[in-house]
Design a protein around this motif. Structure first.
Motif, mmCIF file in Angstrom:
data_model
loop_
_atom_site.group_PDB
_atom_site.id
_atom_site.type_symbol
_atom_site.label_atom_id
_atom_site.label_comp_id
_atom_site.label_asym_id
_atom_site.label_seq_id
_atom_site.Cartn_x
_atom_site.Cartn_y
_atom_site.Cartn_z
ATOM 1 N N PHE A 110 0.888 -1.163 0.000
ATOM 2 C CA PHE A 110 0.000 0.000 0.000
ATOM 3 C C PHE A 110 0.921 1.206 0.000
ATOM 4 N N ALA A 111 1.136 1.797 -1.168
ATOM 5 C CA ALA A 111 2.128 2.870 -1.304
ATOM 6 C C ALA A 111 1.635 3.906 -2.294
ATOM 7 N N GLY A 112 2.072 5.162 -2.091
ATOM 8 C CA GLY A 112 1.682 6.205 -3.020
ATOM 9 C C GLY A 112 1.869 7.598 -2.445
ATOM 10 N N ILE A 182 2.930 8.726 1.369
ATOM 11 C CA ILE A 182 2.068 8.259 2.439
ATOM 12 C C ILE A 182 2.713 7.092 3.180
ATOM 13 N N GLU A 183 2.518 7.067 4.491
ATOM 14 C CA GLU A 183 2.878 5.919 5.310
ATOM 15 C C GLU A 183 1.657 5.578 6.151
ATOM 16 N N VAL A 184 1.266 4.313 6.126
ATOM 17 C CA VAL A 184 0.073 3.886 6.851
ATOM 18 C C VAL A 184 0.481 2.861 7.898
ATOM 19 N N GLY A 185 0.202 3.185 9.160
ATOM 20 C CA GLY A 185 0.492 2.277 10.255
ATOM 21 C C GLY A 185 -0.781 1.878 10.965
ATOM 22 N N ALA A 186 -0.633 1.406 12.177
ATOM 23 C CA ALA A 186 -1.778 0.956 12.976
ATOM 24 C C ALA A 186 -1.686 1.564 14.369
ATOM 25 N N TYR A 187 -2.866 1.927 14.912
ATOM 26 C CA TYR A 187 -2.927 2.490 16.261
ATOM 27 C C TYR A 187 -4.293 2.186 16.862
ATOM 28 N N GLY A 189 -6.209 -0.400 16.877
ATOM 29 C CA GLY A 189 -7.163 -1.100 16.032
ATOM 30 C C GLY A 189 -7.579 -0.390 14.772
ATOM 31 N N ASP A 190 -7.107 0.841 14.564
ATOM 32 C CA ASP A 190 -7.425 1.590 13.347
ATOM 33 C C ASP A 190 -6.120 1.969 12.652
ATOM 34 N N ILE A 191 -6.233 2.552 11.465
ATOM 35 C CA ILE A 191 -5.020 2.961 10.767
ATOM 36 C C ILE A 191 -4.530 4.303 11.297
ATOM 37 N N SER A 192 -3.235 4.550 11.112
ATOM 38 C CA SER A 192 -2.608 5.816 11.460
ATOM 39 C C SER A 192 -1.886 6.328 10.216
ATOM 40 N N LEU A 193 -2.167 7.582 9.826
ATOM 41 C CA LEU A 193 -1.615 8.146 8.601
ATOM 42 C C LEU A 193 -0.461 9.090 8.896
ATOM 43 N N SER A 194 0.637 8.914 8.155
ATOM 44 C CA SER A 194 1.774 9.825 8.207
ATOM 45 C C SER A 194 2.137 10.216 6.787
ATOM 46 N N CYS A 195 2.834 11.349 6.644
ATOM 47 C CA CYS A 195 3.178 11.832 5.307
ATOM 48 C C CYS A 195 4.527 12.534 5.358
ATOM 49 N N ASN A 196 5.425 12.163 4.451
ATOM 50 C CA ASN A 196 6.715 12.818 4.304
ATOM 51 C C ASN A 196 6.609 13.848 3.188
#
Length: 254
Positions: A110-112, A182-187, A189-196
């Motif tokens: 899952f990348a983009g 985009i970087e997608v993690g978990a927190y 039980g839900d997703i956590s979004l980060s962006c460089n």
């Protein structure tokens, strides 16, 4: 606005269903299961990604079957919704431009590039890179969404802005528009979004979106160093059992 141009590779969890849009276009919907994880895999979040595509873009859709690995290019939309137990969760729509059933990728991907118009949070943490001595800034942006009458919930994206010190316009609740990896993690039980983000790809946005009344009790900032989220290896043997999608309607672009 919160969406991302992405490539997704995962396992089909729901057969395609054919329907007709309000504009008279034939399209399909099907589901892909994906397990997001934080950088050390101590937390995971399993999501049912709802894939939507014009049948003209996927002429071989009839051969898409549960358990098959597919590679999808398209636009991911993130929504705050209430599940069947009235718990707030993040749903993911993937408006597909193409679906490749002969992918050579053997791992989940899952990348983009994420694009967001929202407001800046209330914490700014300027840093200096120990590698090249250049400044970078850690902060966050948020976007409100009404999930039902009288109830707003918030998307939060943790930002790392490279080659950037805190600029004069960067303040709590300032309108902002940016794009970046985009970087997608978990927190929890839900997703956590980060962006460089590179400094050239972020700017003040004068027409601020309606975010409701954002509470100061937002989630804590992510740790200072956010390592890239590695692709999650495919599950052994049988595919992950399907997760029922959240009950909400999708605004189709066609």
């Amino acid at each position: 606005m919160l969406e991302a141009k992405v490539k997704v590779c995962g396992i089909v969890a729901q057969q395609p269903v054919v329907d007709i849009s309000k504009k008279g276009n034939q399209y399909i919907t099907f589901g892909v299961n994906y397990v997001f994880a934080n950088y050390n895999k101590s937390e995971t979040a399993q999501k049912f990604i709802k894939v939507i595509a014009l049948t003209a873009n996927v002429p071989d859709y009839a051969t898409i079957t549960v358990g098959k690995r597919v590679e999808i290019q398209g636009t991911a939309r993130f929504r705050k919704v209430l599940d069947q137990q009235e718990n707030v969760t993040t749903a993911i729509d993937l408006i597909a431009d193409s679906v490749n059933q002969q992918t050579t990728l053997a791992i989940d991907v899952f990348a983009g590039t994420l694009h967001m118009i929202g407001k800046l949070g209330d914490r700014f943490d300027p840093k200096i890179s120990p590698k090249n001595g250049k400044p970078y800034l850690k902060c966050s942006a948020y976007l409100g969404e009404q999930v039902k009458a009288g109830q707003y919930e918030y998307h939060r994206v943790f930002l790392t802005i490279f080659n950037c010190a805190k600029q004069g316009w960067m303040d709590h609740k300032a309108g902002v528009e940016f794009s970046g990896l985009i970087e997608v993690g978990a927190y929890k039980g839900d997703i956590s979004l980060s962006c460089n983000v590179n400094v050239k790809d972020i700017k003040m946005h004068s027409e601020q979106p309606d975010n409701g009344s954002a509470s100061e009790a937002q989630p804590a900032m992510a740790p200072t160093a956010i390592p890239p989220v590695p692709p999650v290896p495919p599950m052994a043997s049988a595919p992950i059992p399907p997760v029922p999608p959240a009950p909400y309607n999708t605004d189709l672009p066609f």
